[in-house]
Enzyme design. Structure first.
Site, mmCIF file in Angstrom:
data_model
loop_
_atom_site.group_PDB
_atom_site.id
_atom_site.type_symbol
_atom_site.label_atom_id
_atom_site.label_comp_id
_atom_site.label_asym_id
_atom_site.label_seq_id
_atom_site.Cartn_x
_atom_site.Cartn_y
_atom_site.Cartn_z
ATOM 1 N N LYS A 296 2.836 5.333 1.117
ATOM 2 C CA LYS A 296 2.736 6.158 2.318
ATOM 3 C C LYS A 296 3.786 7.259 2.341
ATOM 4 O O LYS A 296 3.947 7.939 3.351
ATOM 5 C CB LYS A 296 2.852 5.276 3.556
ATOM 6 N N ARG B 225 12.039 0.748 -5.544
ATOM 7 C CA ARG B 225 11.916 -0.104 -4.373
ATOM 8 C C ARG B 225 10.465 -0.330 -3.960
ATOM 9 O O ARG B 225 10.096 -1.405 -3.481
ATOM 10 C CB ARG B 225 12.698 0.529 -3.216
ATOM 11 N N ARG C 240 1.836 -6.988 14.056
ATOM 12 C CA ARG C 240 0.750 -6.022 13.898
ATOM 13 C C ARG C 240 -0.557 -6.731 14.196
ATOM 14 O O ARG C 240 -0.700 -7.932 13.925
ATOM 15 C CB ARG C 240 0.707 -5.468 12.463
ATOM 16 N N PRO D 71 -1.330 7.795 8.700
ATOM 17 C CA PRO D 71 -2.028 7.681 7.433
ATOM 18 C C PRO D 71 -1.914 6.316 6.794
ATOM 19 O O PRO D 71 -0.967 5.575 7.055
ATOM 20 C CB PRO D 71 -1.261 8.664 6.573
ATOM 21 N N GLU D 72 -2.832 6.021 5.919
ATOM 22 C CA GLU D 72 -2.563 5.018 4.902
ATOM 23 C C GLU D 72 -2.480 5.809 3.603
ATOM 24 O O GLU D 72 -2.485 7.042 3.629
ATOM 25 C CB GLU D 72 -3.646 3.928 4.930
ATOM 26 N N ASN E 141 -2.775 -1.133 8.110
ATOM 27 C CA ASN E 141 -3.439 -2.126 8.945
ATOM 28 C C ASN E 141 -4.966 -2.096 8.853
ATOM 29 O O ASN E 141 -5.613 -3.131 8.971
ATOM 30 C CB ASN E 141 -2.998 -1.951 10.399
#
Length: 262
Positions: free
Chosen positions: A51, A120, A252, A2-3, A164
């Site tokens: 995510k 974070r 990537r 997933p994004e 990505n």
DNA sequence: CATCGATGTTGAG
DNA sequence: TCAACCTCGATGG
């Protein structure tokens, strides 16, 4: 795989079908050894941030990150079919069943740990941003950095939920070269990128499809037609007819059009 | 049937 | 910087 939009859809699914209900939590595969801690308790709510998906069971949280392999499968009863694959965690409430397979993270955490994750992680374009403070967090972080903008968009502490595919597509839509350092990108451009992320992710949540082309038509749903540059290396750019490039950035695959994205 | 690759992150070196 | 994690659909022979 997933994004952020997929995770938000999962949160929506749990809020609709499980929230407020006593939920059976098991681990058919056996690798989620803390399943008993949550079993037969009320699933209070689901929260997505970037995510990551957090399922709250009163004062405890189940933190789930699908990583690159993880997948959800949902079923409605009364009859449940046995899905293929190794099921890390199974959730049942009423007529609803959800199976989780292959996640990188599936762990029970307490409230303090939950708060630590919130701190974070960077701003999520899908979260409400009435006063613009999320946009500000993204812009002020990116504009100070000498890291390439293509890498900043993948950094979950800079902007949470972009992966990505959206990274490549957003930079193409912005006409921005991925190798340009964050501190060389104008504030206007960064605001534009944030706004486009909001738009694209919302559309992704709505449709379940990553639509990134000019008119957002679902006609571009076939794999070959879907994206502007993602996975189109060596093919003609849809806008200028030049060749779409590919390179590795931080290990990537990065796709861009060298002439549209100077 | 075997192999590959993927929308991701961590942590060792 | 890169291997490891972990699963399975897609691909190719």
């Amino acid at each position: 795989m997933p994004e952020g939009h997929t995770v938000a859809r999962s949160a929506n699914h749990f809020n609709k079908n499980f929230a407020g209900q006593i939920t059976l939590v098991t681990s058919p595969q056996g690798r989620f050894t803390d399943s008993a801690l949550l079993d037969k308790r009320e699933l209070s709510e689901a929260i997505s941030l970037g995510k990551q998906l957090f399922l709250r069971f009163q004062e405890d949280y189940l933190r789930i990150h699908l990583g690159i392999y993880g997948k959800w499968s949902h079923q409605s009863g009364p009859i449940f079919s046995e899905p293929v694959g190794q099921v890390r965690a199974r959730f049942i409430a009423g007529q609803q069943l959800s199976d989780l397979r292959g996640p990188t993270i599936c762990e029970v955490i307490d409230q303090d740990q939950f708060r630590a994750h919130l701190i974070r992680l960077g701003p999520d374009p899908l979260w409400p941003d009435f006063d613009g403070s999320l946009q500000d967090r993204f812009v002020s972080r990116a504009i100070k950095s000498s890291t390439p903008i293509g890498q900043l968009l993948m950094d979950q502490s800079v902007i949470a939920g972009i992966g990505n595919v959206y990274r490549a597509e957003i930079l193409f839509r912005a006409g921005l070269n991925p190798f340009l350092a964050g501190n060389k990108v104008s504030e206007t451009k960064l605001i534009e990128i944030w706004a486009d992320s909001v738009q694209l992710l919302r559309l992704g949540v709505e449709t379940g499809v990553m639509l990134t082309r000019e008119n957002f038509q679902k006609l571009s749903v076939s794999k070959e037609d879907r994206y502007q540059v993602y996975k189109r290396e060596g093919l003609e750019c849809r806008v200028c007819g030049g060749v779409v490039s590919i390179a590795l950035m931080a290990s990537r695959k990065l796709y861009w059009c060298g002439s549209c994205q100077k």
